[in-house]
Design an enzyme around this catalytic site. Structure first.
Site, mmCIF file in Angstrom:
data_model
loop_
_atom_site.group_PDB
_atom_site.id
_atom_site.type_symbol
_atom_site.label_atom_id
_atom_site.label_comp_id
_atom_site.label_asym_id
_atom_site.label_seq_id
_atom_site.Cartn_x
_atom_site.Cartn_y
_atom_site.Cartn_z
ATOM 1 N N SER A 46 -14.644 17.147 2.977
ATOM 2 C CA SER A 46 -13.935 15.993 3.556
ATOM 3 C C SER A 46 -13.281 15.077 2.542
ATOM 4 O O SER A 46 -13.597 13.896 2.457
ATOM 5 C CB SER A 46 -14.920 15.144 4.391
ATOM 6 O OG SER A 46 -15.427 15.904 5.422
ATOM 7 N N CYS A 50 -4.378 14.586 -0.067
ATOM 8 C CA CYS A 50 -3.157 13.768 -0.020
ATOM 9 C C CYS A 50 -3.175 12.687 -1.099
ATOM 10 O O CYS A 50 -2.127 12.219 -1.539
ATOM 11 C CB CYS A 50 -3.024 13.119 1.357
ATOM 12 S SG CYS A 50 -3.466 14.237 2.709
ATOM 13 N N VAL A 87 -18.189 32.716 2.655
ATOM 14 C CA VAL A 87 -18.241 33.710 3.737
ATOM 15 C C VAL A 87 -17.428 34.925 3.300
ATOM 16 O O VAL A 87 -16.260 34.803 2.922
ATOM 17 C CB VAL A 87 -17.726 33.107 5.058
ATOM 18 C CG1 VAL A 87 -17.636 34.178 6.131
ATOM 19 C CG2 VAL A 87 -18.658 31.983 5.500
ATOM 20 N N TYR A 443 11.688 -7.384 16.113
ATOM 21 C CA TYR A 443 12.628 -7.912 15.120
ATOM 22 C C TYR A 443 12.159 -9.258 14.596
ATOM 23 O O TYR A 443 11.791 -10.147 15.366
ATOM 24 C CB TYR A 443 14.033 -8.092 15.730
ATOM 25 C CG TYR A 443 14.871 -9.109 14.970
ATOM 26 C CD1 TYR A 443 15.245 -8.859 13.648
ATOM 27 C CD2 TYR A 443 15.239 -10.321 15.544
ATOM 28 C CE1 TYR A 443 15.975 -9.795 12.928
ATOM 29 C CE2 TYR A 443 15.974 -11.265 14.826
ATOM 30 C CZ TYR A 443 16.334 -10.999 13.510
ATOM 31 O OH TYR A 443 17.037 -11.922 12.794
HETATM 32 C C1 LIG Z 1 -1.473 17.364 -3.077
HETATM 33 C C2 LIG Z 1 -1.524 17.359 -1.582
HETATM 34 C C3 LIG Z 1 -1.029 16.272 -0.891
HETATM 35 C C4 LIG Z 1 -1.074 16.264 0.503
HETATM 36 N N1 LIG Z 1 -0.570 15.177 1.171
HETATM 37 C C5 LIG Z 1 -0.606 15.152 2.511
HETATM 38 C C6 LIG Z 1 -0.130 14.018 3.224
HETATM 39 O O1 LIG Z 1 0.341 13.039 2.608
HETATM 40 N N2 LIG Z 1 -0.187 14.038 4.580
HETATM 41 C C7 LIG Z 1 -0.708 15.090 5.281
HETATM 42 O O2 LIG Z 1 -0.768 15.051 6.510
HETATM 43 N N3 LIG Z 1 -1.196 16.186 4.622
HETATM 44 C C8 LIG Z 1 -1.144 16.240 3.269
HETATM 45 N N4 LIG Z 1 -1.652 17.327 2.604
HETATM 46 C C9 LIG Z 1 -2.147 18.476 3.374
HETATM 47 C C10 LIG Z 1 -3.610 18.322 3.770
HETATM 48 O O3 LIG Z 1 -4.370 18.011 2.638
HETATM 49 C C11 LIG Z 1 -4.088 19.634 4.385
HETATM 50 O O4 LIG Z 1 -3.269 19.901 5.499
HETATM 51 C C12 LIG Z 1 -5.536 19.563 4.831
HETATM 52 O O5 LIG Z 1 -6.387 19.414 3.735
HETATM 53 C C13 LIG Z 1 -5.906 20.860 5.559
HETATM 54 O O6 LIG Z 1 -7.243 20.822 5.900
HETATM 55 P P1 LIG Z 1 -8.029 22.166 6.266
HETATM 56 O O7 LIG Z 1 -9.404 21.753 6.583
HETATM 57 O O8 LIG Z 1 -7.260 22.940 7.263
HETATM 58 O O9 LIG Z 1 -7.958 23.065 4.936
HETATM 59 P P2 LIG Z 1 -8.488 22.812 3.458
HETATM 60 O O10 LIG Z 1 -8.403 21.393 3.084
HETATM 61 O O11 LIG Z 1 -7.751 23.798 2.598
HETATM 62 O O12 LIG Z 1 -10.018 23.232 3.541
HETATM 63 C C14 LIG Z 1 -10.429 24.550 3.741
HETATM 64 C C15 LIG Z 1 -11.822 24.709 3.173
HETATM 65 O O13 LIG Z 1 -12.318 26.008 3.480
HETATM 66 C C16 LIG Z 1 -13.042 26.504 2.376
HETATM 67 N N5 LIG Z 1 -13.083 27.968 2.475
HETATM 68 C C17 LIG Z 1 -12.020 28.810 2.532
HETATM 69 N N6 LIG Z 1 -12.438 30.082 2.641
HETATM 70 C C18 LIG Z 1 -13.793 30.062 2.642
HETATM 71 C C19 LIG Z 1 -14.796 31.056 2.722
HETATM 72 N N7 LIG Z 1 -14.483 32.351 2.811
HETATM 73 N N8 LIG Z 1 -16.092 30.681 2.699
HETATM 74 C C20 LIG Z 1 -16.411 29.350 2.612
HETATM 75 N N9 LIG Z 1 -15.508 28.370 2.518
HETATM 76 C C21 LIG Z 1 -14.199 28.704 2.547
HETATM 77 C C22 LIG Z 1 -12.236 25.992 1.185
HETATM 78 O O14 LIG Z 1 -13.009 25.981 0.003
HETATM 79 C C23 LIG Z 1 -11.830 24.603 1.643
HETATM 80 O O15 LIG Z 1 -12.744 23.618 1.251
HETATM 81 C C24 LIG Z 1 -1.631 17.365 1.204
HETATM 82 C C25 LIG Z 1 -2.128 18.465 0.499
HETATM 83 C C26 LIG Z 1 -2.086 18.468 -0.876
HETATM 84 C C27 LIG Z 1 -2.639 19.658 -1.599
#
Ligand SMILES: Cc1cc2nc3c(=O)[nH]c(=O)nc-3n(C[C@H](O)[C@H](O)[C@H](O)COP(=O)(O)OP(=O)(O)OC[C@H]3O[C@@H](n4cnc5c(N)ncnc54)[C@H](O)[C@@H]3O)c2cc1C
Length: 465
Positions: A46, A50, A87, A443
């Site tokens: 968590s 961003c 996993v 406004y």
């Molecule tokens: C630099 C940056 C800036 C961003 N800025 C914005 C923003 O301003 N606004 C916005 O809306 N979004 C932004 N985002 C996008 C946002 O961070 C992502 O959309 C969001 O984190 C997605 O969440 P998620 O839980 O789907 O995936 P993730 O955050 O990628 O989490 C997936 C998790 O699954 C775990 N995992 C994967 N495979 C396995 C496995 N086989 N076994 C166990 N664990 C596993 C990974 O380790 C990871 O912790 C930004 C992203 C980045 C990188």
């Protein structure tokens, strides 16, 4: 859902933890038990990816500030969160996941009744960014995880034995732009190289405005060029990148080349993937019987046009996770599509430009066969006589026949970006340009001209239609 079941969630970031907590809340409210087990490969949970560019820039003092909820806090709320557990495989017929504890190497088969896949996305790193054996060239890196953020902060502080002076950003999307901001603010001479125009999620005429703003801040912007090689120093670290037959010096190179869904586990288990490589949940976030998916590992449905799109944003990951958690606990929530609403900014070296966009671009609209009309209006973010008034350009796109607003893009000074939310609500509720022009928007001189800039643009387009 019957009581006493086990939910297994794969991935403990935005989507996975939203699903876990919503499922727990809803089952508890219905008086049922749910054993919620979350498996996460890394030690992080968590966090706000961003916020990483702002940590690198120095606005955020420490990466721990980006963690919304620690593993301990999740556990204290009743979720059995196991970090450092990967996993390896899913067996959907036996209803087990095969997982390895990365510290001990122990492998176990964990049974589930319900499964949420929230494995996220992977940042794109082309072959030239890694040596022959796939190891990253020192100084060249993506910007994805908290560990990447830490590495960037250390790199800029001279962890490689020297403080970098030249940075190259590869990719002109929002992560590229935000990293360019970080580098300029940290005093590095910065080059941004991008295949198309800067901010390719905007129409080209608005992207050009962002490019000019970067130029005013001293960023060398190279558009229409692809990086195809890196040059290295004798110690193997990066020295420059080559693009379009030219070399650009770079002691550090940030990759902002987009992301791909991390959907391999699901594919190996026989779950269908879309053309863009993501899982294909229905509007309840279900992908198979008792199997749910949410966040960046999924494709979404475009609310305008209805096609599958890959828009990996935290806004969607949180909502989709909540919808999955609600439904697996017996609820009936819906994820009702994406408009691609997004905001970002570049603020460095005395230049401040904010960007907002919602709905398809003119190019996407033309590809979908709509007969659309568009217009760019120049206005100011506050009444022109106020000191804080900055220029703002608003592009509105509408369907010629129905006058329905299809897309809005904004580029301007402080106070520009979040205006896109008014437009997003109008798109969401299928308003015509005439409706937006007539709406009761606020406004007062410090905040807006008497007609809000989005309204001015809609009014002018309505007049033209
Ligand atoms: C630099 C940056 C800036 C961003 N800025 C914005 C923003 O301003 N606004 C916005 O809306 N979004 C932004 N985002 C996008 C946002 O961070 C992502 O959309 C969001 O984190 C997605 O969440 P998620 O839980 O789907 O995936 P993730 O955050 O990628 O989490 C997936 C998790 O699954 C775990 N995992 C994967 N495979 C396995 C496995 N086989 N076994 C166990 N664990 C596993 C990974 O380790 C990871 O912790 C930004 C992203 C980045 C990188």
């Amino acid at each position: 859902m019957a009581g006493g079941q086990r939910l297994v969630v794969v991935g403990a970031d935005a989507a996975g933890m939203s699903a876990a907590h919503q499922a727990r809340r809803v089952t508890a409210a219905r008086g049922h038990d749910l054993d919620v087990v979350v498996l996460e490969r890394t030690t992080h949970t968590s966090y706000s990816a961003c916020g990483i560019p702002y940590w690198v820039a120095g606005d955020v003092p420490d990466g721990s500030a980006l963690v919304a909820r620690t593993a301990q806090e999740h556990r204290a709320m009743g979720v059995a969160l196991r970090t450092g557990v990967e996993v390896l495989a899913l067996d959907l017929s036996r209803r087990t996941v095969r997982a390895r504890d990365l510290a001990s190497g122990d492998v176990e088969n964990l049974p589930f009744d319900q499964l949420v896949l929230a494995t996220g996305a992977r940042a794109v790193a082309p072959d030239w960014a890694t040596g022959g054996d796939g190891t990253p060239v020192p100084g060249v890196d993506v910007v994805k995880t908290l560990d990447d953020g830490r590495a960037w902060v250390d790199r800029l502080a001279g962890s490689a034995g020297r403080c970098p002076e030249h940075a190259v950003v590869v990719g002109g999307g929002y992560i590229g732009l935000e990293m360019a901001e970080a580098f300029v603010r940290r005093g590095l001479s910065t080059t941004l190289v991008t295949r198309g125009e800067v901010m390719g999620t905007l129409d080209r005429d608005l992207g050009e405005r962002v490019r000019h703003a970067l130029g005013r801040a001293g960023v060398e912007v190279v558009v229409g060029a692809e990086v195809d090689a890196v040059g290295t120093r004798p110690d193997g670290s990066v020295r420059c990148v080559s693009a379009g037959g030219r070399d650009f010096p770079g002691d550090v190179v940030a990759l902002g080349l987009g992301a791909r869904p991390a959907s391999e586990l699901a594919a190996r288990a026989g779950l269908p993937l879309g053309d863009l490589g993501g899982l294909l949940p229905d509007d309840r976030q279900q992908v198979a019987d008792g199997v749910w998916a949410a966040g960046d590992c999924c494709e979404s449905v475009a609310r305008i046009g209805g096609e599958r799109v890959f828009v990996p944003l935290g806004t969607h990951a949180n909502k989709q996770g909540r919808v999955a958690g609600e439904n697996l606990a017996g609820g009936s929530a819906r994820f009702e599509g994406v408009l691609g609403t997004a905001v970002t900014r570049f603020e460095a070296a005395g230049v401040e430009v904010e960007i907002g966009r919602t709905g398809p671009t003119s190019q996407q609209i033309a590809r979908a066969g709509w007969d659309a009309v568009s217009l760019v209006t120049e206005s100011t973010t506050a009444s022109g006589y106020m000191p804080q008034a900055s220029p703002i350009a608003v592009k509105v796109i509408a369907d010629r026949a129905t006058r329905r607003l299809l897309g809005v893009q904004l580029v301007g000074g402080r106070g520009t970006a979040k205006r896109v939310d008014t437009a997003a609500v109008a798109l969401w509720t299928e308003q015509r340009v005439d409706d937006v022009a007539a709406m009761d928007l606020s406004y007062a001189p410090p905040f807006s001209p008497v007609w809000d800039p989005v309204q001015i643009a809609c009014r002018r387009l309505a007049d033209r239609l």
